[in-house]
Design an enzyme around this catalytic site. Structure first.
Site, PDB file in Angstrom:
ATOM      1  N   HIS A 108      52.217  35.518  42.593  1.00 52.47           N
ATOM      2  CA  HIS A 108      51.849  34.192  43.086  1.00 52.47           C
ATOM      3  C   HIS A 108      53.043  33.400  43.608  1.00 52.47           C
ATOM      4  O   HIS A 108      52.870  32.407  44.317  1.00 52.47           O
ATOM      5  CB  HIS A 108      51.093  33.388  42.005  1.00 52.47           C
ATOM      6  N   ASP A 138      49.898  40.214  38.682  1.00 57.71           N
ATOM      7  CA  ASP A 138      50.763  39.111  39.107  1.00 57.71           C
ATOM      8  C   ASP A 138      52.224  39.552  39.174  1.00 57.71           C
ATOM      9  O   ASP A 138      53.138  38.813  38.808  1.00 57.71           O
ATOM     10  CB  ASP A 138      50.619  37.908  38.171  1.00 57.71           C
ATOM     11  N   SER A 211      58.261  30.705  36.953  1.00 56.52           N
ATOM     12  CA  SER A 211      57.425  31.880  37.209  1.00 56.52           C
ATOM     13  C   SER A 211      58.243  33.010  37.820  1.00 56.52           C
ATOM     14  O   SER A 211      58.980  32.819  38.785  1.00 56.52           O
ATOM     15  CB  SER A 211      56.281  31.516  38.162  1.00 56.52           C
ATOM     16  N   LEU A 266      36.924  52.861  33.591  1.00 57.43           N
ATOM     17  CA  LEU A 266      35.830  53.511  32.867  1.00 57.43           C
ATOM     18  C   LEU A 266      34.487  53.311  33.556  1.00 57.43           C
ATOM     19  O   LEU A 266      33.644  54.200  33.565  1.00 57.43           O
ATOM     20  CB  LEU A 266      35.738  52.963  31.440  1.00 57.43           C
ATOM     21  N   VAL A 268      32.497  50.398  32.807  1.00 58.26           N
ATOM     22  CA  VAL A 268      31.606  49.738  31.851  1.00 58.26           C
ATOM     23  C   VAL A 268      31.874  48.237  31.858  1.00 58.26           C
ATOM     24  O   VAL A 268      32.971  47.797  32.204  1.00 58.26           O
ATOM     25  CB  VAL A 268      31.799  50.266  30.411  1.00 58.26           C
TER      26      VAL A 268
END
EC number: 3.4.21.107
Length: 469
Positions: A108, A138, A211, A266, A268
């Site tokens: 970001h 990120d 960040s 997976l 799910v």
């Protein structure tokens, strides 16, 4: 007597002094750590050209040229070509991971940037290129043209302990090489927008501009990448989140080698096991990830995973709750064989399946238009109907299930069932149609938690239903 009191008082002050010295001796000294590592931490500034959108005349409204209001409307609504481009700047942090110029930061920080400038501690400013960037984790990898650069040493987030001291170096609000310290508050945190990162939670002061900067342990090793804060004001409030360095470096290696990131999948949808759901499944305590949906043609379907299974282990690692499963699967290599331990109908089973590649997310929406043949279920306070062919195609439910047209106060509303939901299953009974639904509801016991599987806006989840009468 007075002399004795004076001796006791002096002795107590002496003990207090020793105690305070002991406390001070236990506090870490960060000076050496900062001196050794500051040079490898960089300031990242980005710029982006943005063209503002000017308001246009309402559709159908035309102002003849030469009228008294012509100049006014042209000035207010513009000439239809947009305003002048402006430059938007932002700041972040990063750190050098190889002496030939690779720099790690947050996705970001550099997202949509037209120019990225990396400023080193020696005040050199170098234009960086994006090698690759990954939104899900990120993480972004940059490259600057330089050599023999100072680099950080990599540690292990897995070895971190809650309560351990950690330190951050970054550029909060543009103040280069600011140092803040704190402790690890928790590990393996899952945030709503980031399912594939088991964040390190700390109370290190992190603010805008931090960040992408490194999080160090006391050995001077990077254990995380500072990424997010939890705040109601936009500033530090005691909750900061860092990406574990193992996750970050796995992403870096893929970005360097192939320019993008592949994650294990997976197929799910899972949810937490609540106390009520644990009761409905006959479990002694809530644990694991409850499978609410198995996607068609997915690795899970091929491996025999079923709706209602509770995954309690993945590759030998305990699955404490549903948020802990996606990071485990995501970090597994595509094509690798994985082992699952599940609970199905109260019995523990082992499954093996081949991990697939995580596809792009797609969602579907379902309307709940009233259709002929709707019936009332007085016991649950529901009005339900069979699904039309169009609704089944839209929701990807080839068969079974009933559509909730309306919800009145009652057990179903208390359980969280809402208009537009599709009820797929109650306990172990797959609902075929409206008539079958009514038969199942008649036989439901009172005062016991029952697991109801519903599908809502493309996602499935279990709800705990308890009938009072």
């Amino acid at each position: 007597m007075l002399k004795t009191r004076w001796i006791a008082l002096v002795f107590s002050f002496f003990l207090m002094g020793l105690s305070s010295q002991g406390v001070l001796a236990q506090l870490p000294d960060f000076t050496g750590l900062v001196e050794k590592n500051s040079a490898a931490v960089v300031n990242i500034s980005t710029s982006q050209k943005v063209t503002p959108t000017e308001p246009q005349l309402p559709e159908g409204l035309e102002i003849p040229e030469g009228t008294p209001f012509d100049d006014f409307f042209r000035r207010f609504f513009g000439e239809g070509g947009g305003g002048q481009p402006s430059e938007v700047k932002s700041l972040g942090s990063g750190f050098i991971v190889s002496d030939d110029g690779y720099v790690l930061t947050n996705h970001h920080v550099v997202k949509d940037a037209d120019e990225i400038v990396v400023r080193l501690q020696d005040r050199r400013e170098l234009v960086a290129k994006v090698v690759g960037s990954d939104k899900r984790s990120d993480i972004a990898l940059l490259k600057i043209e330089a050599s023999r650069l100072p680099v950080v040493r990599m540690g292990s987030a897995d070895k971190l302990k809650v309560g351990e001291w950690v330190l951050a170096i970054g550029s909060p609000f543009g103040f280069d090489h600011s140092v803040t310290a704190g402790i690890v508050s928790a590990k393996g945190r899952s945030l709503p927008s980031d399912n594939y990162v088991p964040f390190i939670q700390t109370d290190v002061a992190i603010n805008p501009g931090n960040s992408g900067g490194p999080l160090f342990n006391l050995d001077g090793e990077v254990v995380g990448v500072n990424s997010q804060i939890y705040s109601r004001t936009g500033g530090f409030m005691g909750l900061s989140f860092a990406i574990p360095i193992e996750v970050a470096m796995q992403v870096v290696e893929q970005l360097k080698s192939q320019g993008h990131v592949s994650r294990g999948w997976l197929g799910v949808q899972v949810q937490d096991v609540t106390r009520e759901l644990a009761e409905s499944f006959g479990m002694k305590k809530p644990q694991g990830a409850l499978v609410s949906r198995v996607l068609a043609k997915s690795p899970a379907e091929a491996g025999g995973v079923q709706v209602g299974d509770i995954i309690i282990e993945f590759n030998g690692q305990p699955v404490v709750d549903s948020p802990s499963l996606p990071p485990m699967v995501g970090m597994t290599k595509v094509g690798e064989t994985a082992s699952l331990k599940i609970i199905r109908h109260g019995t523990t089973r082992d499954l093996k399946l081949k991990i697939g590649a995580l596809p792009e997310d797609e969602g579907t929406l379902l309307g709940a238009e009233e259709v002929p043949g709707a019936q009332n279920s007085e016991r649950l306070g529901l009005r339900i109907s069979d699904l039309t062919a169009e609704q089944r195609e839209q929701l990807e439910v080839p068969q079974h299930g009933v559509l909730v047209q309306a919800v009145n106060p009652g057990a179903a509303y208390d359980a969280g069932i809402r208009r537009g939901d599709v009820i797929l299953r109650i306990q172990d009974k797959v609902i075929k149609d409206v008539n079958h639904f009514n038969e199942v509801v008649k036989g439901l016991p009172k005062g016991k938690s029952l697991a109801v599987l519903v599908q809502r806006r493309g996602g499935s989840s279990f709800l705990a239903l308890k009938l009072k009468d």
